[in-house]
Design an enzyme around this catalytic site. Structure first.
Site, PDB file in Angstrom:
ATOM      1  N   LYS A 173       0.842  -1.196   0.000  1.00  0.00           N
ATOM      2  CA  LYS A 173       0.000   0.000   0.000  1.00  0.00           C
ATOM      3  C   LYS A 173       0.877   1.246   0.000  1.00  0.00           C
ATOM      4  CE  LYS A 173      -1.884  -1.798   3.585  1.00  0.00           C
ATOM      5  NZ  LYS A 173      -2.700  -2.122   4.791  1.00  0.00           N
ATOM      6  N   THR A 204      -8.245   8.710   9.168  1.00  0.00           N
ATOM      7  CA  THR A 204      -7.809   7.487   8.499  1.00  0.00           C
ATOM      8  C   THR A 204      -7.664   6.315   9.452  1.00  0.00           C
ATOM      9  OG1 THR A 204      -5.516   8.240   8.711  1.00  0.00           O
ATOM     10  CG2 THR A 204      -6.660   8.715   6.625  1.00  0.00           C
ATOM     11  N   GLY A 206      -8.162   3.010  10.890  1.00  0.00           N
ATOM     12  CA  GLY A 206      -8.759   1.775  10.417  1.00  0.00           C
ATOM     13  C   GLY A 206      -8.796   1.583   8.921  1.00  0.00           C
ATOM     14  N   THR A 207      -8.098   2.425   8.161  1.00  0.00           N
ATOM     15  CA  THR A 207      -8.166   2.284   6.702  1.00  0.00           C
ATOM     16  C   THR A 207      -7.537   0.975   6.236  1.00  0.00           C
ATOM     17  OG1 THR A 207      -6.156   3.628   6.540  1.00  0.00           O
ATOM     18  CG2 THR A 207      -8.254   4.748   6.190  1.00  0.00           C
ATOM     19  N   GLY A 208      -6.468   0.536   6.876  1.00  0.00           N
ATOM     20  CA  GLY A 208      -5.857  -0.737   6.493  1.00  0.00           C
ATOM     21  C   GLY A 208      -6.786  -1.903   6.734  1.00  0.00           C
ATOM     22  N   CYS A 209      -7.474  -1.891   7.876  1.00  0.00           N
ATOM     23  CA  CYS A 209      -8.453  -2.931   8.180  1.00  0.00           C
ATOM     24  C   CYS A 209      -9.568  -2.948   7.141  1.00  0.00           C
ATOM     25  CB  CYS A 209      -9.053  -2.692   9.562  1.00  0.00           C
ATOM     26  SG  CYS A 209      -7.872  -2.542  10.912  1.00  0.00           S
TER      27      CYS A 209
END
Length: 269
Positions: A173, A204, A206-209
């Site tokens: 990412k 942002t 929790g964007t990876g989750c």
């Protein structure tokens, strides 16, 4: 209806972890289930405590899920110890789980370590070989590849190193200042750029989750890997563009975990 399982930690503030995964999977049209690896006391600004479940109890959760409502896809998020990693891998192998997405929650945007030292090694050894896709951010990809990433070419090189060593597809990412939120998908020897636009939104947490859960949901529905990644990227971009503004923190925390000094040993059942 297709089904998806999230194996991750609980975020009591609802923006990351299991809670974000369940919301994302539901909004992407699948029946969402969860197996909790840890309880956390956290919000958008940080974490003050974490309580791991026993590995045996995590396995019990997985047994109850796979023997009743078998998941069409599995997303794995925060797994903070080697024992928990091994417990997950044992059950996934036993049930021959398919379409597994591993989001290696190891390093925060500030560079803080998010795992006990034994967990990183166990993650690579036990879970990556079972994965359809691994989704590290740039700091995590640097840890996994042993390479410095400052350019798009270095993103490609790191993805290839991880993928060839672990035998899985890799999505690096690009949201950590290397480019305009473009991600690099490496699969079967081929690299594909999944372009995005940087959205000026400080929320942002929790964007990876969310991204990894959306990928798993689309894989569960039968889309191929590249299409699933693109659909998930579009979903996340739409969520950020909506500019939802909650609470006072509004801190830019991809993954939203900084666990230095907050581990609390012991069972949580």
């Amino acid at each position: 209806m297709k089904t998806a399982l999230s194996i991750a930690g609980s975020d009591c503030s609802g923006g990351a972890g299991i809670q974000a995964d369940l919301k994302t999977m539901t909004l992407n049209g699948v029946y969402a289930m969860s197996a909790v690896t840890a309880l956390t006391a956290q919000n958008t600004t940080g974490v003050t405590g974490i309580l791991e479940v026993r590995p045996e109890f995590l396995q019990q959760q997985l047994d109850m899920i796979f023997t009743d409502i078998r998941p069409d896809a599995v997303k794995i998020g925060m797994v903070s110890s080697g024992a928990l990693v091994e417990a997950i891998a044992d059950r996934l192998r036993f049930y021959r789980a398919e379409r597994v997405v591993v989001d290696p929650v190891m390093v925060s945007t500030s560079g803080s370590s998010l795992m006990k030292s034994d967990a990183v090694t166990a993650l690579e050894r036990e879970l990556f070989p079972l994965a359809t896709l691994v989704t590290p951010n740039i700091p995590e990809a640097e840890v996994l590849s042993g390479l410095s990433i400052r350019t798009a070419e270095e993103m490609e090189r790191a993805a290839r190193v991880i993928g060839e060593r672990c035998g899985c597809a890799v999505l690096v990412k690009g949201g950590h200042s290397v480019n305009d939120a473009n991600d690099l998908l490496w699969s079967a020897g081929q690299s594909v750029w999944v372009n995005g636009r940087r959205i000026d939104n400080p929320n942002t947490h929790g964007t990876g989750c969310t991204l990894s859960s959306a990928i798993a949901a689309n894989l569960a529905k039968g889309f191929d890997l590249e299409t699933s990644v693109r659909r998930a990227k579009d979903y996340l971009s739409g969520a950020l563009a909506a500019m939802l503004d909650l609470g006072k923190g509004r801190g830019p925390m991809d993954h939203a975990f900084d666990l230095r000094g907050v581990f609390r040993e012991g069972p949580a059942q």
